[in-house]
Motif scaffolding. Structure first.
Motif, short mmCIF file in Angstrom:
data_model
loop_
_atom_site.label_atom_id
_atom_site.label_comp_id
_atom_site.label_asym_id
_atom_site.label_seq_id
_atom_site.Cartn_x
_atom_site.Cartn_y
_atom_site.Cartn_z
N PRO A 108 0.81 -1.23 0.00
CA PRO A 108 0.00 0.00 0.00
C PRO A 108 0.84 1.27 0.00
O PRO A 108 0.49 2.26 -0.66
N VAL A 109 1.97 1.25 0.73
CA VAL A 109 2.84 2.43 0.74
C VAL A 109 3.46 2.65 -0.64
O VAL A 109 3.59 3.79 -1.11
N SER A 110 3.84 1.57 -1.31
CA SER A 110 4.40 1.70 -2.66
C SER A 110 3.36 2.23 -3.64
O SER A 110 3.68 3.05 -4.51
N LEU A 111 2.12 1.78 -3.52
CA LEU A 111 1.06 2.30 -4.38
C LEU A 111 0.87 3.80 -4.15
O LEU A 111 0.74 4.58 -5.11
N ALA A 112 0.83 4.19 -2.87
CA ALA A 112 0.68 5.62 -2.57
C ALA A 112 1.89 6.40 -3.07
O ALA A 112 1.75 7.52 -3.61
N GLY A 113 3.11 5.84 -2.91
CA GLY A 113 4.29 6.51 -3.40
C GLY A 113 4.30 6.67 -4.90
O GLY A 113 4.68 7.72 -5.44
N GLY A 114 3.85 5.62 -5.62
CA GLY A 114 3.75 5.73 -7.07
C GLY A 114 2.76 6.80 -7.48
O GLY A 114 3.00 7.55 -8.44
N GLY A 115 1.66 6.91 -6.75
CA GLY A 115 0.69 7.97 -7.05
C GLY A 115 1.27 9.35 -6.81
O GLY A 115 1.05 10.27 -7.62
N LEU A 116 2.01 9.52 -5.73
CA LEU A 116 2.61 10.83 -5.44
C LEU A 116 3.65 11.21 -6.48
O LEU A 116 3.76 12.38 -6.88
N ARG A 131 -1.86 28.42 -8.04
CA ARG A 131 -1.77 27.28 -7.12
C ARG A 131 -2.95 26.33 -7.30
O ARG A 131 -2.80 25.10 -7.20
N THR A 132 -4.12 26.87 -7.59
CA THR A 132 -5.30 26.04 -7.77
C THR A 132 -5.16 25.16 -9.01
O THR A 132 -5.48 23.97 -8.99
N LYS A 133 -4.67 25.73 -10.11
CA LYS A 133 -4.47 24.95 -11.33
C LYS A 133 -3.47 23.83 -11.11
O LYS A 133 -3.70 22.67 -11.50
N LEU A 134 -2.34 24.17 -10.49
CA LEU A 134 -1.30 23.16 -10.29
C LEU A 134 -1.77 22.07 -9.32
O LEU A 134 -1.43 20.89 -9.50
N SER A 135 -2.56 22.44 -8.32
CA SER A 135 -3.08 21.41 -7.40
C SER A 135 -4.03 20.46 -8.12
O SER A 135 -4.04 19.26 -7.83
N ALA A 136 -4.79 20.97 -9.09
CA ALA A 136 -5.69 20.10 -9.85
C ALA A 136 -4.89 19.11 -10.68
O ALA A 136 -5.25 17.92 -10.78
N PHE A 137 -3.82 19.57 -11.30
CA PHE A 137 -2.98 18.65 -12.07
C PHE A 137 -2.30 17.64 -11.16
O PHE A 137 -2.19 16.45 -11.50
N PHE A 138 -1.83 18.08 -10.00
CA PHE A 138 -1.15 17.17 -9.08
C PHE A 138 -2.10 16.08 -8.59
O PHE A 138 -1.77 14.88 -8.66
N VAL A 139 -3.26 16.46 -8.12
CA VAL A 139 -4.20 15.47 -7.56
C VAL A 139 -4.71 14.55 -8.65
O VAL A 139 -4.78 13.33 -8.47
N GLY A 140 -5.09 15.11 -9.81
CA GLY A 140 -5.59 14.27 -10.88
C GLY A 140 -4.55 13.27 -11.37
O GLY A 140 -4.86 12.10 -11.60
N ALA A 141 -3.30 13.71 -11.50
CA ALA A 141 -2.24 12.80 -11.94
C ALA A 141 -1.93 11.76 -10.87
O ALA A 141 -1.64 10.60 -11.19
N ALA A 142 -2.00 12.13 -9.59
CA ALA A 142 -1.75 11.17 -8.52
C ALA A 142 -2.81 10.07 -8.52
O ALA A 142 -2.48 8.88 -8.39
N VAL A 143 -4.06 10.44 -8.69
CA VAL A 143 -5.13 9.43 -8.76
C VAL A 143 -4.94 8.54 -9.97
O VAL A 143 -5.07 7.30 -9.90
#
Length: 347
Positions: free
Chosen positions: A102-110, A225-237
């Motif tokens: 699970p930690v590796s999955l979360a790390g890959g997402g980050l 910051r809002t735009k970049l956070s959307a890209f970060f979260v969407g790419a992480a998922v």
């Protein structure tokens, strides 16, 4: 009698049922079916051909929906972010074997989220449809890098490498039921986190930027910051979805599995299912996954199986193209809005 109840029961007033408790009861029932009823009744075919790919593609669509549906930032790089998540998780498990799965999955997402953050930098200068260009370039560039740089695949002779064995707390999850349990748990956790994020201040900022970037800046929303956070979260998922696609579905890590077609598939999911809707991602994924199976069964039933796989695939593309045009013209909010209108008379 309490005044509120008296007003609700007054002549000519319709009795409204509480929506939130009913919705909560429906979600609890759905989770009970997914975690309890399905493992008791499903066979290997259902796991491998329907349930696991449906859940993973729903998660990929969810990631794109956060970026494109909620924040209004166009992207064609979902396949690339899925590839980053898959290769990052593979390398974390390979080079840091003491890390739990699970930690590796979360790390890959980050790590995929960090790549999405870099890909989203042009959004600070480019708006609207033109933002598709840099994300499309990232799609081709990332796929090329994974095919050409041997370090990512541990210098394997083939670009397709076997995924590590799935083990959580000493339990082997390599069986179809185990891979389904891993996928369902991961999708549930990520969806709950996405729901909380969408209903937080970050989600409100996303919608403000989507509806009017200038107006959002005027009222104090940090647009960049809002735009970049959307890209970060969407790419992480999407990165978590890519790791699950490689580990729990294919059993191999291959950049060719995350090509441009995968990015288009994620976009089809949110257009057909519904933009700016978490449930729309699941409805669209169910449609995308079940349609080829339905076409194959209809071909066998009415045409005696005269259509081969290539012809069925072409029919699928024609059907998806027609549906996307129809939804964009008649129902831009997708199947979730259509189902909502059909549900109102029942409620």
């Amino acid at each position: 009698m309490p005044p509120a109840l008296a007003a609700a029961l007054a002549p000519g007033r319709r009795l409204a049922l509480p929506a939130l408790p009913l919705r909560g009861a429906g979600l609890a029932l759905l989770l009970a079916v997914a975690f309890v009823a399905i493992p008791l009744t499903a066979n290997d075919y259902w796991y491998n051909a329907i349930l696991i790919p449906f859940l993973i593609m729903a998660l990929a669509g969810l990631g794109l929906n956060l970026t494109m549906g909620y924040a209004g930032q166009a992207s064609l790089g979902t396949g690339a972010f899925m590839a980053v998540g898959a290769y990052a998780t593979y390398n974390l498990l390979l080079r840091l074997p003491e890390l739990p799965l699970p930690v590796s999955l979360a790390g890959g997402g980050l790590i995929a989220g960090a790549v999405g953050l870099v890909v989203g930098l042009p959004s600070l200068r480019i708006k609207g449809f033109y933002l598709v260009a840099p994300t499309l370039a990232a799609q081709f560039l990332i796929e090329w890098v994974f095919n050409q740089v041997g370090w990512f695949s541990n210098d394997a002779s083939s670009s397709a490498i076997s995924a590590p064995r799935l083990v959580v707390l000493g339990h082997d999850l390599s069986s179809p039921a185990g891979r389904y349990a891993l996928t369902l748990t991961s999708v549930t956790v990520v969806t709950v986190l996405a729901w909380r994020l969408v209903h937080s201040q970050t989600g409100r900022n996303w919608r403000a930027v989507r509806d009017g970037e200038t107006a959002a800046a005027v009222i104090g929303v940090p647009v960049a910051r809002t735009k970049l956070s959307a890209f970060f979260v969407g790419a992480a998922v999407s990165g978590v979805a890519g790791a699950l696609w490689a580990f729990a579905y294919l059993g191999t890590v291959d950049a060719r599995s995350f090509d441009l077609d995968r990015s288009f598939q994620a976009m089809f999911i949110i257009i057909i299912g519904g933009l700016s809707s978490l449930s729309g991602s699941f409805i669209g994924a169910a449609f995308i996954v079940l349609t080829p199976i339905l076409l194959a069964h209809l071909s066998n039933a009415f045409l005696g199986g005269s259509l081969d796989g290539g012809q069925i695939s072409n029919l699928q593309r024609i059907l998806f193209g027609a549906l996307i045009i129809g939804f964009l013209i008649k129902e831009p909010n997708g199947l979730v809005a259509l189902l909502g209108r059909l549900r109102r008379p029942v409620r």
